[in-house]
Enzyme design. Structure first.
Site, PDB file in Angstrom:
ATOM      1  N   HIS A 313      -0.318 -13.775   7.165  1.00 38.15           N
ATOM      2  CA  HIS A 313       1.066 -14.230   7.012  1.00 38.15           C
ATOM      3  C   HIS A 313       1.060 -15.740   6.818  1.00 38.15           C
ATOM      4  O   HIS A 313       0.247 -16.441   7.415  1.00 38.15           O
ATOM      5  CB  HIS A 313       1.888 -13.875   8.263  1.00 38.15           C
ATOM      6  CG  HIS A 313       3.354 -13.905   8.034  1.00 38.15           C
ATOM      7  ND1 HIS A 313       4.088 -15.067   8.084  1.00 38.15           N
ATOM      8  CD2 HIS A 313       4.209 -12.910   7.710  1.00 38.15           C
ATOM      9  CE1 HIS A 313       5.349 -14.782   7.810  1.00 38.15           C
ATOM     10  NE2 HIS A 313       5.460 -13.496   7.583  1.00 38.15           N
ATOM     11  N   ASP A 371       4.318  -5.296   8.094  1.00 39.34           N
ATOM     12  CA  ASP A 371       4.105  -4.195   7.135  1.00 39.34           C
ATOM     13  C   ASP A 371       2.959  -3.271   7.505  1.00 39.34           C
ATOM     14  O   ASP A 371       2.761  -2.244   6.862  1.00 39.34           O
ATOM     15  CB  ASP A 371       3.850  -4.793   5.745  1.00 39.34           C
ATOM     16  CG  ASP A 371       5.104  -5.464   5.217  1.00 39.34           C
ATOM     17  OD1 ASP A 371       5.031  -6.638   4.808  1.00 39.34           O
ATOM     18  OD2 ASP A 371       6.160  -4.826   5.277  1.00 39.34           O
TER      19      ASP A 371
HETATM   20  C1  SDX Z   1       6.006 -10.221   4.355  1.00 38.68           C
HETATM   21  O1  SDX Z   1       7.203 -15.003   4.417  1.00 38.68           O
HETATM   22  C2  SDX Z   1       7.672 -14.043   5.176  1.00 38.68           C
HETATM   23  O2  SDX Z   1       8.281 -14.276   6.228  1.00 38.68           O
HETATM   24  C3  SDX Z   1       7.433 -12.626   4.627  1.00 38.68           C
HETATM   25  C4  SDX Z   1       7.788 -11.484   5.563  1.00 38.68           C
HETATM   26  C5  SDX Z   1       9.283 -11.401   5.746  1.00 38.68           C
HETATM   27  O3  SDX Z   1       9.697 -10.789   6.721  1.00 38.68           O
HETATM   28  O4  SDX Z   1      10.019 -11.842   4.829  1.00 38.68           O
HETATM   29  O5  SDX Z   1       7.157 -11.633   6.807  1.00 38.68           O
HETATM   30  C6  SDX Z   1       7.365 -10.144   4.962  1.00 38.68           C
HETATM   31  O6  SDX Z   1       5.922 -10.464   3.164  1.00 38.68           O
HETATM   32  C7  SDX Z   1       4.787 -10.062   5.238  1.00 38.68           C
HETATM   33  C8  SDX Z   1       3.460 -10.283   4.452  1.00 38.68           C
HETATM   34  C9  SDX Z   1       3.127  -8.980   3.738  1.00 38.68           C
HETATM   35  N1  SDX Z   1       1.991  -9.183   2.784  1.00 38.68           N
HETATM   36  C10 SDX Z   1       0.805  -8.581   3.043  1.00 38.68           C
HETATM   37  O7  SDX Z   1       0.512  -7.954   4.063  1.00 38.68           O
HETATM   38  C11 SDX Z   1      -0.166  -8.718   1.885  1.00 38.68           C
HETATM   39  C12 SDX Z   1      -1.535  -9.144   2.434  1.00 38.68           C
HETATM   40  N2  SDX Z   1      -1.408 -10.507   2.917  1.00 38.68           N
HETATM   41  C13 SDX Z   1      -1.808 -11.594   2.071  1.00 38.68           C
HETATM   42  O8  SDX Z   1      -1.473 -11.385   0.724  1.00 38.68           O
HETATM   43  C14 SDX Z   1      -1.470 -12.968   2.654  1.00 38.68           C
HETATM   44  O9  SDX Z   1      -1.838 -12.938   3.968  1.00 38.68           O
HETATM   45  C15 SDX Z   1      -0.059 -13.495   2.551  1.00 38.68           C
HETATM   46  C16 SDX Z   1       0.444 -13.511   1.148  1.00 38.68           C
HETATM   47  C17 SDX Z   1       0.867 -12.704   3.402  1.00 38.68           C
HETATM   48  C18 SDX Z   1      -0.096 -14.947   3.071  1.00 38.68           C
HETATM   49  O10 SDX Z   1      -0.919 -15.640   2.216  1.00 38.68           O
HETATM   50  P1  SDX Z   1      -1.099 -17.242   2.353  1.00 38.68           P
HETATM   51  O11 SDX Z   1      -0.318 -17.786   3.488  1.00 38.68           O
HETATM   52  O12 SDX Z   1      -0.886 -17.833   1.011  1.00 38.68           O
HETATM   53  O13 SDX Z   1      -2.559 -17.376   2.823  1.00 38.68           O
HETATM   54  P2  SDX Z   1      -3.786 -17.422   1.852  1.00 38.68           P
HETATM   55  O14 SDX Z   1      -3.616 -16.403   0.766  1.00 38.68           O
HETATM   56  O15 SDX Z   1      -4.014 -18.839   1.486  1.00 38.68           O
HETATM   57  O16 SDX Z   1      -4.953 -16.866   2.805  1.00 38.68           O
HETATM   58  C19 SDX Z   1      -5.725 -17.750   3.599  1.00 38.68           C
HETATM   59  C20 SDX Z   1      -7.101 -17.108   3.587  1.00 38.68           C
HETATM   60  C21 SDX Z   1      -7.658 -16.879   2.190  1.00 38.68           C
HETATM   61  O17 SDX Z   1      -9.077 -16.846   2.330  1.00 38.68           O
HETATM   62  P3  SDX Z   1      -9.913 -18.241   1.974  1.00 38.68           P
HETATM   63  O18 SDX Z   1      -9.467 -18.665   0.582  1.00 38.68           O
HETATM   64  O19 SDX Z   1      -9.528 -19.208   3.064  1.00 38.68           O
HETATM   65  O20 SDX Z   1     -11.371 -17.824   2.025  1.00 38.68           O
HETATM   66  O21 SDX Z   1      -7.019 -15.790   4.173  1.00 38.68           O
HETATM   67  C22 SDX Z   1      -7.384 -14.819   3.210  1.00 38.68           C
HETATM   68  C23 SDX Z   1      -7.250 -15.476   1.847  1.00 38.68           C
HETATM   69  O22 SDX Z   1      -8.123 -14.850   0.922  1.00 38.68           O
HETATM   70  N3  SDX Z   1      -6.416 -13.722   3.359  1.00 38.68           N
HETATM   71  C24 SDX Z   1      -6.747 -12.441   3.383  1.00 38.68           C
HETATM   72  C25 SDX Z   1      -5.543 -11.759   3.609  1.00 38.68           C
HETATM   73  N4  SDX Z   1      -4.531 -12.635   3.708  1.00 38.68           N
HETATM   74  C26 SDX Z   1      -5.077 -13.863   3.540  1.00 38.68           C
HETATM   75  N5  SDX Z   1      -7.942 -11.819   3.227  1.00 38.68           N
HETATM   76  C27 SDX Z   1      -7.914 -10.472   3.315  1.00 38.68           C
HETATM   77  N6  SDX Z   1      -6.807  -9.721   3.550  1.00 38.68           N
HETATM   78  C28 SDX Z   1      -5.601 -10.344   3.691  1.00 38.68           C
HETATM   79  N7  SDX Z   1      -4.509  -9.622   3.896  1.00 38.68           N
END
Ligand code: SDX
Length: 436
Positions: A313, A371
């Protein structure tokens, strides 16, 4: 917001003119640096793709403490609201700033209940879609189409219009989502029934048929109502920011909410509940718990582009409090339905345990979000997977409206128009075609 006695001073190593900027404090959370005069005084923009360090507005509605894993709606902890209130109380709270007293609760529930029907023409509009259209495609169309039916509540600058549009949207979303579902399964639409609760009415419109009486199961209705509460608002997430930016042009509330529905559909946002359940079903199909190690390896391999859906998140760097409540709801619903050994739930809990012990996730502070478990609850209740995000949109509609109304009521608001760092081609002249 309260001016801080601390100032931010920006200076440039080349001696070009710097700037002192005021800081403001909120009730909770980080202070903000007011950069509104930055461009005028320095000729420079800030640069923050994805807005990781940017506050787009001041708001009194919701507060998230990502480190603590805390979520407050108008100051009330989500755990207390989920336990002591229902969704319509939460709607009243988000829209008006405090929980209703007895009379206000009765009046508000009656007002919403009396707006649950949609114009009969909507069903003909809906019939234009393919039966197998994704419910979010249908819902985006239906919500946008509401502005074609309710011309008497489309002036976003008119407080009465905003009030009527808010009630209409909150009241009609369950009807529209249920219609999208019934249309997809080829069953007749079920009209709202005013003697049922908001969630009970939704369950009946979803699962009743004209052939026999339908009595909603109280435990499942309570679970549905809690799912609505947990998804109602969440600060300036992607879809809420979309609604604010769309509404800032002065367009009507229905169009702005339709933009929010479209944004929520994305798998990185509201579409993650559908994606999380599909992920669990894939693991289950390919060997279940024994295959989790292999799947985690794929997730950790950047080239695989595989994410652990329902984890991570932008704000929560701790357990999403909604995920905890959703896991509890899982236990209640699966218990009520005699599905204690639901393989999907066991798989999800095993996957969560393994991930939370794996340094890849721990070091990146990746925890289950709202989720991760919501799909399991909804699947157990009988909601088809493609409808999960439509239910998220149903619940989030009140948050979008509250945020939109807050923006319109904010004397500081202007049409949103971000700037950019241009890195394209330098100015050049068009050559005639024989010179290209
Ligand atoms: C919602 O914003 C809100 O409040 C949204 C929400 C709401 O109520 O409105 O809470 C609802 O959208 C919840 C989130 C649902 N999405 C998912 O579950 C999809 C999976 N999650 C990821 O796509 C991700 O965690 C995000 C999009 C939610 C957040 O991404 P960020 O903050 O941009 O973080 P990032 O992508 O920069 O990740 C940081 C690191 C990265 O690795 P490095 O580059 O540091 O090596 O963490 C890794 C990412 O690759 N990473 C994950 C991951 N989420 C982040 N790796 C594996 N699985 C994941 N789910």
């Amino acid at each position: 917001m309260t001016p801080s006695d601390v100032k931010a001073t920006l200076s440039f190593s080349d001696g070009s003119p710097g700037i002192d900027m005021p800081l403001y404090k909120g009730t909770h959370g980080p202070d903000v640096i007011d950069i509104r005069k930055l461009y005028a005084q320095t000729g420079k923009f800030t640069y923050d793709p994805g807005f990781l360090s940017t506050a787009s507005c001041q708001s009194t509605i919701t507060y998230i403490d990502g480190d603590k894993g805390e979520l407050l709606y108008r100051g009330y902890p989500i755990e207390q609201l989920a336990e002591k209130c229902d969704f319509l109380d939460t709607c009243y709270l988000l829209l008006k700033g405090d929980l209703p007293n007895g009379q206000q609760q009765k009046d508000f529930h009656k007002l919403v209940t009396n707006h649950t029907m949609v114009n009969e023409q909507m069903q003909f509009f809906l019939r234009g879609f393919r039966r197998d259209a994704h419910p979010m495609a249908v819902l985006t169309g239906l919500v946008g189409a509401l502005s074609a039916f309710y011309h008497d509540s489309t002036d976003i600058n008119n407080p009465q219009h905003r009030e009527v549009a808010a009630i209409r949207l909150i009241a009609k979303m369950p009807t529209l989502v249920a219609m999208a579902y019934k249309y997809g399964v080829g069953q007749p639409f079920i009209y709202p029934q005013n003697d049922l609760s908001y969630a009970g009415n939704f369950m009946r419109m979803m699962f009743a048929t004209p052939c026999e009486p339908y009595k909603p199961n109280d435990v499942l209705v309570r679970a549905m109502d809690r799912i609505f509460i947990l998804h109602a608002d969440h600060e300036q997430n992607a879809s809420t920011s979309t609604v604010r930016l769309c509404g800032s042009s002065g367009t009507n509330p229905f169009a702005a909410i339709a933009a929010g529905v479209a944004c929520l559909w994305g798998p990185a946002h509201g579409g993650a509940n559908e994606a999380a359940l599909n992920m669990l079903e894939d693991i289950q199909r390919n060997g279940g718990v024994e295959k989790i190690g292999e799947f985690i390896k794929q997730v950790k391999d950047k080239n695989s582009n595989v994410k652990l859906m329902g984890f991570g998140h932008r704000v929560y760097k701790n357990y999403d409090p909604r995920a905890k409540l959703m896991r509890e709801t899982c236990h209640e619903v699966l218990g009520e339905l005699g599905l204690h050994d639901d393989p999907m739930f066991k798989l999800a809990m095993t996957l969560e345990k393994i991930a939370l012990e794996d340094d890849y996730f721990v070091s990146r502070k990746l925890y289950p979000n709202v989720d991760f478990y919501s799909g399991i609850v909804q699947r157990a209740i009988g909601i088809p997977v493609p409808l999960f995000t439509a239910i998220f949109a149903l619940a989030r509609t009140v948050g979008w409206i509250a945020q939109l109304n807050e923006m319109i009521g904010d004397p500081e608001y202007k049409i949103g128009r971000p700037r950019q760092l241009y890195t394209g081609a330098a100015r050049r002249d068009v050559k005639s075609v024989d010179q290209r």
